[in-house]
Motif scaffolding. Sequence first.
Motif, mmCIF file in Angstrom:
data_model
loop_
_atom_site.group_PDB
_atom_site.id
_atom_site.type_symbol
_atom_site.label_atom_id
_atom_site.label_comp_id
_atom_site.label_asym_id
_atom_site.label_seq_id
_atom_site.Cartn_x
_atom_site.Cartn_y
_atom_site.Cartn_z
ATOM 1 N N LEU A 24 0.824 -1.202 0.000
ATOM 2 C CA LEU A 24 0.000 0.000 0.000
ATOM 3 C C LEU A 24 0.863 1.259 0.000
ATOM 4 C CD1 LEU A 24 -2.853 1.300 0.305
ATOM 5 C CD2 LEU A 24 -2.471 1.195 2.767
ATOM 6 N N ILE A 28 1.727 4.411 -3.160
ATOM 7 C CA ILE A 28 1.252 5.759 -2.852
ATOM 8 C C ILE A 28 2.423 6.722 -2.797
ATOM 9 C CG2 ILE A 28 0.201 7.183 -1.042
ATOM 10 C CD1 ILE A 28 -1.746 4.862 -0.559
ATOM 11 N N VAL A 67 -6.063 11.049 1.180
ATOM 12 C CA VAL A 67 -5.672 9.632 1.101
ATOM 13 C C VAL A 67 -5.992 8.933 2.415
ATOM 14 C CG1 VAL A 67 -3.686 8.071 0.926
ATOM 15 C CG2 VAL A 67 -3.942 9.933 -0.707
ATOM 16 N N PHE A 70 -9.705 8.109 2.723
ATOM 17 C CA PHE A 70 -10.195 7.041 1.858
ATOM 18 C C PHE A 70 -9.473 5.709 2.038
ATOM 19 C CE2 PHE A 70 -11.816 10.778 -0.361
ATOM 20 C CZ PHE A 70 -13.142 10.403 -0.491
ATOM 21 N N THR A 71 -8.176 5.718 2.352
ATOM 22 C CA THR A 71 -7.457 4.445 2.434
ATOM 23 C C THR A 71 -7.034 4.072 3.838
ATOM 24 O OG1 THR A 71 -5.237 5.353 2.107
ATOM 25 C CG2 THR A 71 -6.500 4.781 0.128
ATOM 26 N N GLY A 75 -1.875 4.479 4.111
ATOM 27 C CA GLY A 75 -1.838 5.235 2.861
ATOM 28 C C GLY A 75 -1.387 6.664 3.099
ATOM 29 N N HIS A 101 -9.427 8.690 9.619
ATOM 30 C CA HIS A 101 -8.929 7.696 8.676
ATOM 31 C C HIS A 101 -10.012 6.704 8.244
ATOM 32 C CE1 HIS A 101 -8.656 5.526 12.465
ATOM 33 N NE2 HIS A 101 -8.743 4.418 11.735
ATOM 34 N N ASN A 102 -9.886 6.227 7.024
ATOM 35 C CA ASN A 102 -10.710 5.136 6.485
ATOM 36 C C ASN A 102 -12.201 5.332 6.751
ATOM 37 O OD1 ASN A 102 -10.865 2.832 5.011
ATOM 38 N ND2 ASN A 102 -10.181 1.464 6.616
#
Length: 140
Positions: A24, A28, A67, A70-71, A75, A101-102
């Motif tokens: 991952l 990135i 980032v 979303f990840t 990320g 996060h996420n």
Amino acid sequence: MITIDTFKRGFNNGLKTLIDLLKLMVPIYIGVQLLSLSGLLNIIADIFSPVMAVFGLPGETSLTLIVGIFTGIYGALGTLAAIELNAVQTTTIAIMVSISHNLIAETAVVKKLGVNGTASMALRLFFSLLFGFLYSRIFG
């Protein structure tokens, strides 16, 4: 009882985890480097500079926040490796990403638990921005 086999299993599990994280983070990191070399990162930074300045951050960190949202945290770490920040800036963005996060995946999990997903997402975003702002104002 701890045996040599315990250490072997721990080492193998750790190695597998490292490989998963690298799958991952490295792409990135390379993507951010390519954005930087192409000049697109500067364009993104210019667009988001006024907003990120509120948190004492350069515009490039907007990519880290996006980032991260979303990840996830790893990320975001991949993007941070490509951006030069001081200690206060690094901690500010780390606080913001650790709270928000996420969001998509975790909101889906929260909804399955019977919590309002929209409210959960809004609260996490709000507190991410609030604590990022407060930390940057106190220590920046």
